[in-house]
Design a protein around this motif. Structure first.
Motif, PDB file in Angstrom:
ATOM      1  N   VAL A  99       0.873  -1.182   0.000  1.00  0.00           N
ATOM      2  CA  VAL A  99       0.000   0.000   0.000  1.00  0.00           C
ATOM      3  C   VAL A  99       0.910   1.232   0.000  1.00  0.00           C
ATOM      4  CG1 VAL A  99      -1.954   1.121   1.088  1.00  0.00           C
ATOM      5  CG2 VAL A  99      -1.596  -1.341   1.408  1.00  0.00           C
ATOM      6  N   CYS A 100       1.292   1.651  -1.211  1.00  0.00           N
ATOM      7  CA  CYS A 100       2.291   2.727  -1.333  1.00  0.00           C
ATOM      8  C   CYS A 100       1.889   3.971  -0.545  1.00  0.00           C
ATOM      9  CB  CYS A 100       2.439   3.111  -2.825  1.00  0.00           C
ATOM     10  SG  CYS A 100       2.877   1.731  -3.863  1.00  0.00           S
ATOM     11  N   ALA A 101       0.585   4.267  -0.549  1.00  0.00           N
ATOM     12  CA  ALA A 101       0.127   5.553   0.016  1.00  0.00           C
ATOM     13  C   ALA A 101       0.577   5.712   1.467  1.00  0.00           C
ATOM     14  CB  ALA A 101      -1.397   5.632  -0.069  1.00  0.00           C
ATOM     15  N   ASN A 106       7.486   5.277   0.341  1.00  0.00           N
ATOM     16  CA  ASN A 106       6.743   5.882  -0.771  1.00  0.00           C
ATOM     17  C   ASN A 106       7.608   6.937  -1.437  1.00  0.00           C
ATOM     18  OD1 ASN A 106       4.814   6.666  -2.546  1.00  0.00           O
ATOM     19  ND2 ASN A 106       3.452   7.643  -1.040  1.00  0.00           N
ATOM     20  N   GLN A 112       8.240   0.312  -6.665  1.00  0.00           N
ATOM     21  CA  GLN A 112       7.346   1.391  -7.124  1.00  0.00           C
ATOM     22  C   GLN A 112       7.921   2.029  -8.394  1.00  0.00           C
ATOM     23  OE1 GLN A 112       7.210   4.790  -4.483  1.00  0.00           O
ATOM     24  NE2 GLN A 112       4.994   5.009  -4.744  1.00  0.00           N
ATOM     25  N   THR A 116       6.389   1.952 -12.284  1.00  0.00           N
ATOM     26  CA  THR A 116       6.181   3.172 -13.081  1.00  0.00           C
ATOM     27  C   THR A 116       6.894   3.057 -14.423  1.00  0.00           C
ATOM     28  OG1 THR A 116       6.150   4.341 -10.988  1.00  0.00           O
ATOM     29  CG2 THR A 116       6.393   5.688 -12.991  1.00  0.00           C
ATOM     30  N   ASP A 121      -0.100   0.206 -14.586  1.00  0.00           N
ATOM     31  CA  ASP A 121      -1.027   1.160 -13.950  1.00  0.00           C
ATOM     32  C   ASP A 121      -2.162   0.421 -13.231  1.00  0.00           C
ATOM     33  OD1 ASP A 121      -2.455   0.119 -16.001  1.00  0.00           O
ATOM     34  OD2 ASP A 121      -2.738   2.010 -17.112  1.00  0.00           O
ATOM     35  N   HIS A 122      -2.191  -0.926 -13.369  1.00  0.00           N
ATOM     36  CA  HIS A 122      -3.128  -1.684 -12.526  1.00  0.00           C
ATOM     37  C   HIS A 122      -2.681  -3.138 -12.510  1.00  0.00           C
ATOM     38  CE1 HIS A 122      -4.598  -2.771 -16.504  1.00  0.00           C
ATOM     39  NE2 HIS A 122      -5.379  -3.691 -15.962  1.00  0.00           N
ATOM     40  N   TYR A 127      -5.612  -9.571  -5.759  1.00  0.00           N
ATOM     41  CA  TYR A 127      -4.779  -9.293  -4.589  1.00  0.00           C
ATOM     42  C   TYR A 127      -4.988 -10.404  -3.551  1.00  0.00           C
ATOM     43  CZ  TYR A 127      -3.506  -4.640  -6.250  1.00  0.00           C
ATOM     44  OH  TYR A 127      -2.978  -3.614  -6.971  1.00  0.00           O
ATOM     45  N   HIS A 129      -3.901 -10.313  -0.318  1.00  0.00           N
ATOM     46  CA  HIS A 129      -4.153  -9.774   1.036  1.00  0.00           C
ATOM     47  C   HIS A 129      -3.798 -10.766   2.132  1.00  0.00           C
ATOM     48  CE1 HIS A 129      -6.008  -6.232  -0.596  1.00  0.00           C
ATOM     49  NE2 HIS A 129      -6.868  -6.942  -1.303  1.00  0.00           N
TER      50      HIS A 129
ATOM     51  N   ASP D  86      -5.616   5.478  -6.481  1.00  0.00           N
ATOM     52  CA  ASP D  86      -5.161   4.142  -6.046  1.00  0.00           C
ATOM     53  C   ASP D  86      -6.293   3.281  -5.501  1.00  0.00           C
ATOM     54  OD1 ASP D  86      -2.677   4.627  -6.863  1.00  0.00           O
ATOM     55  OD2 ASP D  86      -1.689   4.628  -4.896  1.00  0.00           O
ATOM     56  N   ILE D  89      -8.086   1.539  -8.098  1.00  0.00           N
ATOM     57  CA  ILE D  89      -7.243   0.640  -8.909  1.00  0.00           C
ATOM     58  C   ILE D  89      -6.724  -0.537  -8.084  1.00  0.00           C
ATOM     59  CG2 ILE D  89      -5.128   0.533 -10.279  1.00  0.00           C
ATOM     60  CD1 ILE D  89      -5.579   3.514 -10.891  1.00  0.00           C
ATOM     61  N   THR D  90      -6.308  -0.269  -6.813  1.00  0.00           N
ATOM     62  CA  THR D  90      -5.680  -1.366  -6.048  1.00  0.00           C
ATOM     63  C   THR D  90      -6.459  -1.705  -4.780  1.00  0.00           C
ATOM     64  OG1 THR D  90      -4.441   0.025  -4.511  1.00  0.00           O
ATOM     65  CG2 THR D  90      -3.495  -0.267  -6.718  1.00  0.00           C
ATOM     66  N   ASN D  92      -6.183  -0.030  -2.232  1.00  0.00           N
ATOM     67  CA  ASN D  92      -5.412   0.883  -1.388  1.00  0.00           C
ATOM     68  C   ASN D  92      -5.790   0.787   0.103  1.00  0.00           C
ATOM     69  OD1 ASN D  92      -3.402   2.824  -1.220  1.00  0.00           O
ATOM     70  ND2 ASN D  92      -4.815   4.528  -1.529  1.00  0.00           N
ATOM     71  N   ILE D  93      -6.057   1.952   0.718  1.00  0.00           N
ATOM     72  CA  ILE D  93      -6.290   1.941   2.176  1.00  0.00           C
ATOM     73  C   ILE D  93      -7.567   1.155   2.513  1.00  0.00           C
ATOM     74  CG2 ILE D  93      -6.545   3.460   4.164  1.00  0.00           C
ATOM     75  CD1 ILE D  93      -4.027   4.118   2.671  1.00  0.00           C
ATOM     76  N   ALA D  95      -8.817  -1.322   1.320  1.00  0.00           N
ATOM     77  CA  ALA D  95      -8.728  -2.791   1.235  1.00  0.00           C
ATOM     78  C   ALA D  95      -7.759  -3.364   2.267  1.00  0.00           C
ATOM     79  CB  ALA D  95      -8.280  -3.207  -0.175  1.00  0.00           C
ATOM     80  N   TYR D 141      -6.719   3.945 -16.445  1.00  0.00           N
ATOM     81  CA  TYR D 141      -6.352   3.921 -15.018  1.00  0.00           C
ATOM     82  C   TYR D 141      -5.550   5.180 -14.705  1.00  0.00           C
ATOM     83  CZ  TYR D 141      -7.619  -0.998 -15.420  1.00  0.00           C
ATOM     84  OH  TYR D 141      -8.306  -2.162 -15.654  1.00  0.00           O
ATOM     85  N   PRO D 143      -3.509   6.115 -11.586  1.00  0.00           N
ATOM     86  CA  PRO D 143      -3.060   5.827 -10.212  1.00  0.00           C
ATOM     87  C   PRO D 143      -2.534   7.073  -9.516  1.00  0.00           C
ATOM     88  CG  PRO D 143      -1.474   4.991 -11.829  1.00  0.00           C
ATOM     89  CD  PRO D 143      -2.618   5.565 -12.607  1.00  0.00           C
ATOM     90  N   CYS D 145      -2.180   8.709  -5.093  1.00  0.00           N
ATOM     91  CA  CYS D 145      -2.985   8.843  -3.867  1.00  0.00           C
ATOM     92  C   CYS D 145      -2.724  10.199  -3.240  1.00  0.00           C
ATOM     93  CB  CYS D 145      -2.633   7.741  -2.888  1.00  0.00           C
ATOM     94  SG  CYS D 145      -3.595   7.777  -1.373  1.00  0.00           S
ATOM     95  N   LYS D 169       2.765   6.935 -15.084  1.00  0.00           N
ATOM     96  CA  LYS D 169       1.761   6.820 -14.006  1.00  0.00           C
ATOM     97  C   LYS D 169       2.432   6.179 -12.811  1.00  0.00           C
ATOM     98  CE  LYS D 169      -1.888   6.226 -17.406  1.00  0.00           C
ATOM     99  NZ  LYS D 169      -2.785   5.241 -18.046  1.00  0.00           N
ATOM    100  N   ARG D 170       2.073   6.582 -11.621  1.00  0.00           N
ATOM    101  CA  ARG D 170       2.788   6.117 -10.434  1.00  0.00           C
ATOM    102  C   ARG D 170       1.821   5.894  -9.282  1.00  0.00           C
ATOM    103  NH1 ARG D 170       7.992   6.413  -9.227  1.00  0.00           N
ATOM    104  NH2 ARG D 170       8.633   6.380  -7.031  1.00  0.00           N
ATOM    105  N   PHE D 171       1.938   4.698  -8.635  1.00  0.00           N
ATOM    106  CA  PHE D 171       1.136   4.450  -7.421  1.00  0.00           C
ATOM    107  C   PHE D 171       1.704   5.323  -6.309  1.00  0.00           C
ATOM    108  CE2 PHE D 171      -1.373   1.144  -9.038  1.00  0.00           C
ATOM    109  CZ  PHE D 171      -0.594   0.280  -9.779  1.00  0.00           C
ATOM    110  N   GLY D 172       0.878   5.477  -5.266  1.00  0.00           N
ATOM    111  CA  GLY D 172       1.378   6.141  -4.049  1.00  0.00           C
ATOM    112  C   GLY D 172       1.413   7.661  -4.142  1.00  0.00           C
TER     113      GLY D 172
END
Lengths: 238, 146, 548, 172
Positions: A99-101, A106, A112, A116, A121-122, A127, A129, D86, D89-90, D92-93, D95, D141, D143, D145, D169-172
């Protein structure tokens, strides 16, 4: 010492005998994707991201472990290779919880960056989990298995450069985990010298220094060349 | 066999291999057959004697699934899940233990190589062959008779 | 023992056996021994011999796999050239008296289709030699191959002879054995190793185990000849931990061979030394792959290493290493004894010699059969092994365990050899041949093999470690009625990735069962996806949860 | 140039609305965009029923059954569906909860493993929060956040101008 001349992506290049295709390409400005390779550590050819096509070979070869040969013709970025690399990165992103965010790394994570650069992009696979532990028992460092991609750089740097061999890999397959000492908490390890080299070589946010918040983790891998050159050639190159 | 006997026999195995790290798997085999399973104390002893880093010893012990890291339950059943046994109904046999003999430690094991007699379950070391759920229940009940 | 003594021993033992009124040989291999109690039967025969006052005239001993494993326990009467199956302790007196009427309906003569259709080279001693008596093996011509090699041939000639025989690796890959030997022989190194890969992890395969337990000396002799040819002095047999009887039989055979001077420092009193140690596998299918096997012998985690360098160049502890499968080594002594031309006369142009198959599943006579390479599948299953029992219909034969594919009914006449099977998306593999009838769902079977690969993946490389999980997850979704046609494309893409980029054979071959069942039984996949129905009716989608 | 404006919609599902905030960070360029686009449905526009539109930006993942029904409804009424941010697409938080059984999540947070799942007031949670493309076909998509305002403009702008969509495009 006769150099080997070969062609990589249409460019003629030379490399020392025994030098890997990866290094020769890198020194000539061609950066082949990689995750488990790191200059200064022995190679294991595990992540399969640096596979290249070599004329006359039916199978793709890991460029990090394949020595250059005279007259070799190598292609490092064909559509087929790109397709494989993209799916490998997707498999990694889906295997654990990346979870990069909210990750310390990050913005400074090799996985990551690779996603890129490959245009991921997906993620097309589901997943997984999984439920993974976070080991915060060490006073200065932490290990978050959610972000570990099992590249084994930490195992190799601890074994070859520091010599403590605190890290190894336990269990098998998708249950494989990096383990410390007796598979016990990192903080209780008797082998670990707390040198922190494993934290610096880890490509993702799995191994991190405590106190770094989201996006604050910066890793400096140049120490590795510095120490290896110092030990092998007794030169301290800043 | 007393604990000192076991320790001596293990020491002899390690000595025979010159206490070399390469003999780790052979030593773990002997240790498990002597002590029943590989306890943390035993792994520590082997790591020290063979001059190996603990993480390597645990890494090897957890890689191979014949090494047991926890004490074995009084009753052990190994349901063979080779292809022939699988297509002959082994999954139902595994369920028999779940429903009728919950205290048995059931392991779904790799092909044992008696495919002509499928499906097969090894109960406390004794192979039971050409099983149906009903036959398995009868065999296990016979085994449990004092 | 030197050469003269070997020949002399052979003579004496032959005469002793000829003097007997009869020899009763009880199959003392895996299925019969462990499961069906052949040891008890031997005891009752011993007692019957005493009662009938025939000690010294009638002899009972163990022997290798007689092939009728599904009807264990089996016993062979030497002078009547017959094999009886489903034998019980009560049959003992009749066996000793040689009263054949007792075994009506339970007799298979050498002239019957089951044996007549076969061509037993690797299994030639089954029914003639007791695996626990080296004298038996010598009496049957044992160690004459080693004798010939040591006294009459140079290493180069031995390698040439194996090359000319056309023998290819029986472990599954089919790499020409002679070439592999040549690669190792050419290496300049003070230390070289010969390893026998007896890991045989394929589910449904029990050929190697039966050869090791039934005729261990044959494998030791093959390894010694190989060591002489490539210049090695140390050998290892890597046996699975799951077959303790094989480990025991091999260790007994090594002790006997060393005691008789057939192994050790001066083999047959010549300056050729060769020692063999046993290494026991601890439960990892991946250790059947040669570099993982080497890592395991080195006491490491069984994770494969990228090749090149290949083991003949740089293997065990970095030294040149020859690794061959049990069945490959079991062919060496006969080739040397009877000549490569004899061996090359069997099988087909591309695949010489014979192959041992372990038949199981829905077949009348499950067990071991050995036929020339290129024999059509139909001949093996229907002419030799008695076909599918009444009430069941043949659907497919699954070969090569989790690394290969299935052979559907329309390919029943495929000649069983390397290239023809690859052409239909399958492969010989180690020789396990499981017959599947209409009640078995091929999607569920594919999921079973993928689960096997997922559990046995060593976890080192991503395409296999994560790919097997995703393929298994997708198959599981399809079976539970939550799949879509897009999942079939995803399976194909993951298969492509794993085949092209996996580090070792496990990952490369893991997709084979799925892609092979998809190719030949796509309708079953579509029925699960669109109608949430299992055409075979065996795997009722229990938790059939359609997306709300 | 015909003055028919592209019909745009934005939707906010299992997310934190950070992507919509980033969308608003377009500041003055919003005016240029408004000239070319008619915002038919959005949390920041007053519309009850999701109409036929050309382009839809969907922020957030599918966390409950209502989201699942809604995304299918949207997919049927939009030509282009963009997974925006995100979470879409993923997962993210949103999930992160997936690695723990839903009952455990609810009992840990609310002391009741079926909290809010039975009264028919709150939409029933899915066992696992899902990215959009696991339920419907997604065309583009985006991506991030959140994805930066420039990236949003770059994508939406290219779509409006009919140019090919690229840009890293970049995650995060």
């Amino acid at each position: 010492m006769r150099v080997r001349t070969l062609e990589i992506d249409g460019q003629m290049m030379t490399g020392a005998p025994g030098e890997s295709i990866f290094n020769v390409a890198w020194n000539n400005g061609i950066h082949i994707p990689r995750m488990c390779h790191l200059g200064g550590l022995t190679d294991v050819g595990a992540c399969r991201l640096c596979l290249v096509e070599v004329e006359g070979q039916s199978r793709l070869l890991p460029s990090c472990m394949t020595p250059v040969r005279e007259g070799m013709v190598v292609r490092t970025n064909t559509p087929a290779l790109q397709k494989h690399r993209k799916l490998i990165v997707e498999l990694l992103l889906a295997e654990r919880n990346h979870v990069c965010a909210v990750c310390v790394a990050n913005g400074a994570c090799e996985l990551q960056d690779l996603a890129t650069s490959l245009g991921v992009d997906h993620v097309r696979v589901r997943y997984r989990h999984p439920q993974c532990e976070v080991d915060l028992s060490h006073p200065r460092f932490g290990l978050d298995h959610n972000r570990c991609i099992l590249c084994s750089r930490c195992v190799r740097v601890c074994d070859e450069v520091e010599g403590a061999h605190n890290w190894d890999i336990g269990h098998r397959g998708t249950n494989a985990r990096v383990i410390s000492d007796f598979g016990t908490a990192w903080g209780d390890s008797e082998s670990c010298t707390s040198c922190g080299k494993c934290v610096q070589v880890c490509p993702t946010g799995a191994l991190f220094s405590k106190g770094a918040s989201v996006g604050e983790m910066r890793k400096d891998r140049s120490f590795l060349k510095y120490i290896v050159t110092a030990r092998e050639k007794h030169q301290w190159i800043r | 066999m007393t604990d000192t006997d076991r320790a001596q026999r293990l020491e002899r195995v390690m000595a025979r291999h010159g206490y070399s790290g390469d003999s780790l798997i052979e030593v773990l085999h002997s240790a498990q057959s002597l002590y029943g399973y590989l306890s943390p104390k035993l792994l520590a002893l082997v790591a020290t004697k063979l001059k190996l880093p603990p993480s390597r010893v645990v890494g090897v012990a957890t890689f191979y699934h014949l090494f047991a890291l926890a004490p074995k339950a009084p009753h052990q059943a190994m349901v063979c899940m080779g292809t022939a046994c699988h297509t002959a109904g082994a999954p139902e046999l595994a369920r028999v233990f779940h429903d009728y003999f919950p205290d048995w430690q059931v392991k779904v094991g790799r092909c044992v190589g008696c495919c002509g007699l499928a499906p097969m379950v090894i109960c406390d070391g004794k192979p039971q062959i050409r099983l149906t759920p009903e036959k398995l229940i009868r065999q296990v009940e016979d085994l449990l008779q004092p | 023992m030197n050469i003269e003594e070997l020949i002399e021993t052979e003579q004496q033992e032959r005469e002793r056996q000829a003097g007997l009124r009869n020899r009763i040989l009880c199959c003392s291999v895996a299925g019969c021994t462990a499961a069906a109690g052949s040891a008890a039967i031997r005891g009752s025969i011993e007692a019957a011999i005493q009662e009938q006052g025939l000690p010294g005239e009638v002899e009972v001993c163990g022997t290798g796999c007689l092939g009728l494993c599904g009807h264990a326990p089996c016993v062979r009467s030497a002078n009547l050239n017959e094999t009886y199956h489903d034998v019980t302790a009560a049959d003992a007196p009749y066996l000793v008296r040689g009263d054949r009427s007792r075994f009506e309906g339970r007799t298979v003569r050498d002239t019957d289709a089951f044996y007549a259709g076969q061509c037993r080279v690797v299994l030639e001693n089954a029914g003639r030699v007791d695996p626990e008596r080296v004298l038996d093996y010598i009496a049957a011509g044992g160690y004459k191959g080693l004798l010939k090699v040591i006294s009459e041939m140079t290493p180069f000639e031995v390698v040439e002879e194996i090359k000319k025989s056309g023998l290819r690796g029986r472990g599954g890959a089919g790499y020409p054995t002679g070439l592999k030997w040549e690669l190792v022989a050419r290496q300049e190194s003070p230390v070289k190793y010969v390893i026998c890969n007896a890991d045989e992890g394929d589910p449904g395969a029990f050929m190697d185990r039966s050869v090791l337990e039934g005729d261990p000396h044959r494998v030791l002799e093959g390894m010694a000849i190989a060591a002489f040819a490539v210049g090695a002095t140390q050998g290892y047999i890597y046996v699975r931990g799951e077959s303790p009887l094989a480990v025991e039989r091999v260790r007994t055979a090594i002790r006997q061979a060393e005691r008789e001077g057939l192994l050790g420092n001066r083999v047959l009193d010549h300056n050729f030394q060769f020692r063999i140690d046993v290494r026991i596998g601890a439960g990892a299918y991946v250790c059947g792959e040669e570099t993982a096997l080497i890592a395991s012998i080195e006491g490491q985690r069984g994770t494969p290493r990228p090749r090149p360098p290949y083991p003949p160049e740089k293997g065990l502890w970095g030294a040149p290493t020859l690794i061959n499968n049990v069945e490959t080594f079991a062919n060496i002594a006969p080739i040397i004894r009877k000549g490569s031309a004899w061996y090359a006369s069997m099988g087909t142009a591309a695949s010489r010699g014979t192959k041992v198959y372990a038949l199981a599943g829905r077949i009348a006579k499950p067990g071991l059969v050995e036929v020339p390479m290129g024999t059509p599948l139909r001949t093996i299953l229907f002419d030799i092994a008695g076909g599918v029992p009444a009430g069941y219909a043949f659907k497919a034969a699954q070969t090569g365990g989790p690394a290969a594919g299935c052979i559907p009914a329309q390919h029943l006449d495929v000649p069983m050899e390397y290239e023809s099977l690859q052409a239909i998306g399958s492969m010989i593999g180690s020789g396990g041949l499981i017959v599947v009838d209409n009640s078995v769902c091929m999607v569920d079977l594919a999921r079973f093999f993928m689960e096997f690969c997922m559990d046995e993946s060593c976890g080192k490389c991503i395409p296999c470690r994560a790919g097997t999980v995703q393929m298994h997850d997708t198959l599981d979704r399809i079976i539970k009625g939550r799949g879509s046609e897009a999942d079939l494309d995803l399976l194909a893409e993951l298969a492509g990735l794993m085949r092209a980029t996996s580090l070792c054979g496990l990952g490369m071959a893991a997709p084979n069962p799925v892609m092979s069942t998809l190719r030949h039984f796509k309708d079953e996949y579509l029925a699960h996806i669109h109608e949430h129905r299992c055409l075979a009716g065996s795997c009722t989608p229990r938790e059939e949860v359609a997306l709300v | 140039m015909d003055t028919v404006k592209t019909r745009l919609a934005t939707v906010w599902m299992g997310g934190c609305s950070g992507c919509h905030m980033s969308f608003l960070d377009l500041d003055e360029t919003l005016l240029e965009l408004a000239a070319k686009v008619e915002l038919c449905y959005s949390p920041i526009a007053d519309a009850k029923e999701f109409p036929e539109v050309d382009v839809t930006l969907v922020e957030g993942c599918l966390a409950n059954r209502e989201h699942l029904a809604e995304i299918r409804h949207i997919r049927a009424r939009t030509k282009i569906l963009i997974a925006f941010g995100d979470c879409a697409i993923t997962g993210n938080i949103t999930a992160i909860r997936n690695s723990v059984p839903l009952g455990v999540v609810l009992s840990t947070a609310y002391g009741d493993p079926r909290f809010g799942q039975t009264q028919g007031v709150l939409p029933v949670l899915l066992d696992e929060a899902m990215p959009l493309h696991e339920a419907v076909k997604v065309d583009y998509y985006l991506p991030g956040c959140p994805p930066s305002a420039e990236k949003i403009l770059d994508l939406v702008g290219s779509l409006l101008a009919g140019e090919p969509v690229n840009g890293s495009k970049r995650f995060g």
